[in-house]
Design a protein around this motif. Sequence first.
Motif, mmCIF file in Angstrom:
data_model
loop_
_atom_site.group_PDB
_atom_site.id
_atom_site.type_symbol
_atom_site.label_atom_id
_atom_site.label_comp_id
_atom_site.label_asym_id
_atom_site.label_seq_id
_atom_site.Cartn_x
_atom_site.Cartn_y
_atom_site.Cartn_z
ATOM 1 N N LEU A 111 0.824 -1.210 0.000
ATOM 2 C CA LEU A 111 0.000 0.000 0.000
ATOM 3 C C LEU A 111 0.856 1.258 0.000
ATOM 4 O O LEU A 111 0.681 2.153 -0.839
ATOM 5 C CB LEU A 111 -0.913 -0.008 1.231
ATOM 6 N N THR A 112 1.804 1.340 0.942
ATOM 7 C CA THR A 112 2.594 2.557 1.091
ATOM 8 C C THR A 112 3.502 2.788 -0.103
ATOM 9 O O THR A 112 3.598 3.914 -0.617
ATOM 10 C CB THR A 112 3.428 2.492 2.385
ATOM 11 N N ALA A 113 4.178 1.744 -0.560
ATOM 12 C CA ALA A 113 5.054 1.895 -1.720
ATOM 13 C C ALA A 113 4.253 2.280 -2.963
ATOM 14 O O ALA A 113 4.693 3.103 -3.773
ATOM 15 C CB ALA A 113 5.828 0.606 -1.965
ATOM 16 N N GLY A 114 3.075 1.702 -3.107
ATOM 17 C CA GLY A 114 2.216 2.042 -4.243
ATOM 18 C C GLY A 114 1.745 3.480 -4.195
ATOM 19 O O GLY A 114 1.726 4.180 -5.217
ATOM 20 N N LEU A 115 1.373 3.952 -3.001
ATOM 21 C CA LEU A 115 0.931 5.339 -2.864
ATOM 22 C C LEU A 115 2.052 6.316 -3.169
ATOM 23 O O LEU A 115 1.799 7.448 -3.591
ATOM 24 C CB LEU A 115 0.398 5.577 -1.445
ATOM 25 N N PHE A 157 10.857 3.300 7.913
ATOM 26 C CA PHE A 157 12.133 3.790 7.389
ATOM 27 C C PHE A 157 12.567 2.971 6.174
ATOM 28 O O PHE A 157 13.015 3.515 5.162
ATOM 29 C CB PHE A 157 13.198 3.708 8.485
ATOM 30 N N SER A 158 12.413 1.660 6.269
ATOM 31 C CA SER A 158 12.834 0.789 5.186
ATOM 32 C C SER A 158 12.056 1.062 3.908
ATOM 33 O O SER A 158 12.631 1.110 2.811
ATOM 34 C CB SER A 158 12.665 -0.672 5.605
ATOM 35 N N VAL A 159 10.735 1.247 4.026
ATOM 36 C CA VAL A 159 9.912 1.502 2.840
ATOM 37 C C VAL A 159 10.257 2.850 2.215
ATOM 38 O O VAL A 159 10.502 2.947 1.003
ATOM 39 C CB VAL A 159 8.418 1.450 3.196
ATOM 40 N N VAL A 160 10.294 3.906 3.031
ATOM 41 C CA VAL A 160 10.473 5.260 2.485
ATOM 42 C C VAL A 160 11.857 5.442 1.871
ATOM 43 O O VAL A 160 12.006 6.094 0.832
ATOM 44 C CB VAL A 160 10.207 6.321 3.576
ATOM 45 N N THR A 161 12.885 4.860 2.478
ATOM 46 C CA THR A 161 14.232 5.026 1.917
ATOM 47 C C THR A 161 14.462 4.147 0.692
ATOM 48 O O THR A 161 15.506 4.247 0.046
ATOM 49 C CB THR A 161 15.318 4.721 2.970
ATOM 50 N N THR A 162 13.501 3.291 0.367
ATOM 51 C CA THR A 162 13.590 2.497 -0.853
ATOM 52 C C THR A 162 13.084 3.278 -2.065
ATOM 53 O O THR A 162 13.340 2.903 -3.209
ATOM 54 C CB THR A 162 12.768 1.194 -0.699
ATOM 55 N N LEU A 163 12.374 4.366 -1.818
ATOM 56 C CA LEU A 163 11.814 5.154 -2.907
ATOM 57 C C LEU A 163 12.923 5.824 -3.716
ATOM 58 O O LEU A 163 14.031 6.047 -3.225
ATOM 59 C CB LEU A 163 10.860 6.214 -2.344
ATOM 60 N N ASP A 164 12.599 6.162 -4.956
ATOM 61 C CA ASP A 164 13.586 6.771 -5.847
ATOM 62 C C ASP A 164 13.540 8.294 -5.846
ATOM 63 O O ASP A 164 14.214 8.926 -6.663
ATOM 64 C CB ASP A 164 13.347 6.284 -7.285
ATOM 65 N N GLU A 165 12.766 8.892 -4.950
ATOM 66 C CA GLU A 165 12.597 10.344 -4.972
ATOM 67 C C GLU A 165 13.943 11.044 -4.796
ATOM 68 O O GLU A 165 14.758 10.661 -3.959
ATOM 69 C CB GLU A 165 11.642 10.787 -3.860
ATOM 70 N N PRO A 166 14.198 12.110 -5.568
ATOM 71 C CA PRO A 166 15.502 12.774 -5.519
ATOM 72 C C PRO A 166 15.715 13.682 -4.312
ATOM 73 O O PRO A 166 16.831 14.115 -4.057
ATOM 74 C CB PRO A 166 15.538 13.593 -6.823
#
Length: 245
Positions: A111-115, A157-166
Motif C-alpha cells: 500500500l505505502t510503496a504504491g501510494l 524507514f525501510s519503505v520510504v528510503t527504498t523510494l527513488d525520490e531525488p
Amino acid sequence: MAVIEVEGVGIEFLRNRRYRLSLREMLLQGRSTTPKGSFWALRDVSFTVERGEAVGLVGANGQGKSTLLKMIAGVLLPDEGSVTVDDGVAPLIELTGGFVGDLTARDNIWLTAGLHGLSKEQIEERFDDIVAFAEIGDFLDTPFRHFSSGMQVRLGFSVVTTLDEPIILVDEVLAVGDKRFREKCYGRIEEIVGDGRTLFLVSHSENDLRRFCTRGLYLDGGRLKADTSIDEAIDTYNTDQGKKK
C-alpha cells in the motif's frame, strides 16, 4: 539548479485547539489581522536549495524546523509567501503515518510503496530488501498495530528510503531504534547522499548534522537567522543558547 525555493514564507497557528471563533469574539476583535491567541511559527523565511545539496536545519525546540520541513513536503501550506519544489520528495517525517493498523506488514508495504508511486514490478523487485532491512521477516503477516513502536519505525524507514525520490526530508528519525539499527540507518542515508540526491535534515544531534550536511540553516523565533556552513550554523546556535542561560 534550484530544486527547493522558499520565498518570504510565513505560517500562522492558533495557540489552542479552537479553530472557530464565536460571533461575539469576532466582533470584539474587530479588524485585527492577527486573531487573538495566534502566533507566527515561521515568518519571512527565504532560501533556495540546489540539487545534490545536504542541508541541516538548526535551532531549539519550537522554532519552526519541523513546520518548515512539512511545508516543503506539501503537508502544510504557507499563509504568506511560496514554497516551490521541482523534484519528487521522500518524507522521513512521520514514518508510520501512512500505515494502516489492521493491515499486515506485507499489505502495508504494498500500500505505502504504491501510494508513493512505485509500480507493481518495482515493489516486487524491492520487497525482499525492504523486509530484510526492517528485520520483520517472521512478522510479515502480522497486523501492523501489533508491532512494537520500534518495529513500526523500522518498517517505515525501510519503505520510504527504498523510494527513488531525488529529495529526502528527514526529521529526527535517525534518533530512534537501538544502536545497531541506527548504524544501519546512517549507512542508508550515506548511500542516498552518495547517489547525489538532495538531503534536508532536522536533528538536535550535532554529530548527525556534521556527518551528513555541508550547509546549515539556523532558525530562531521562526525566522532564518543564518544561512551558512553547517559548522558555522551550529556554532552560532550554541553561542546564542549560551547567552540565554
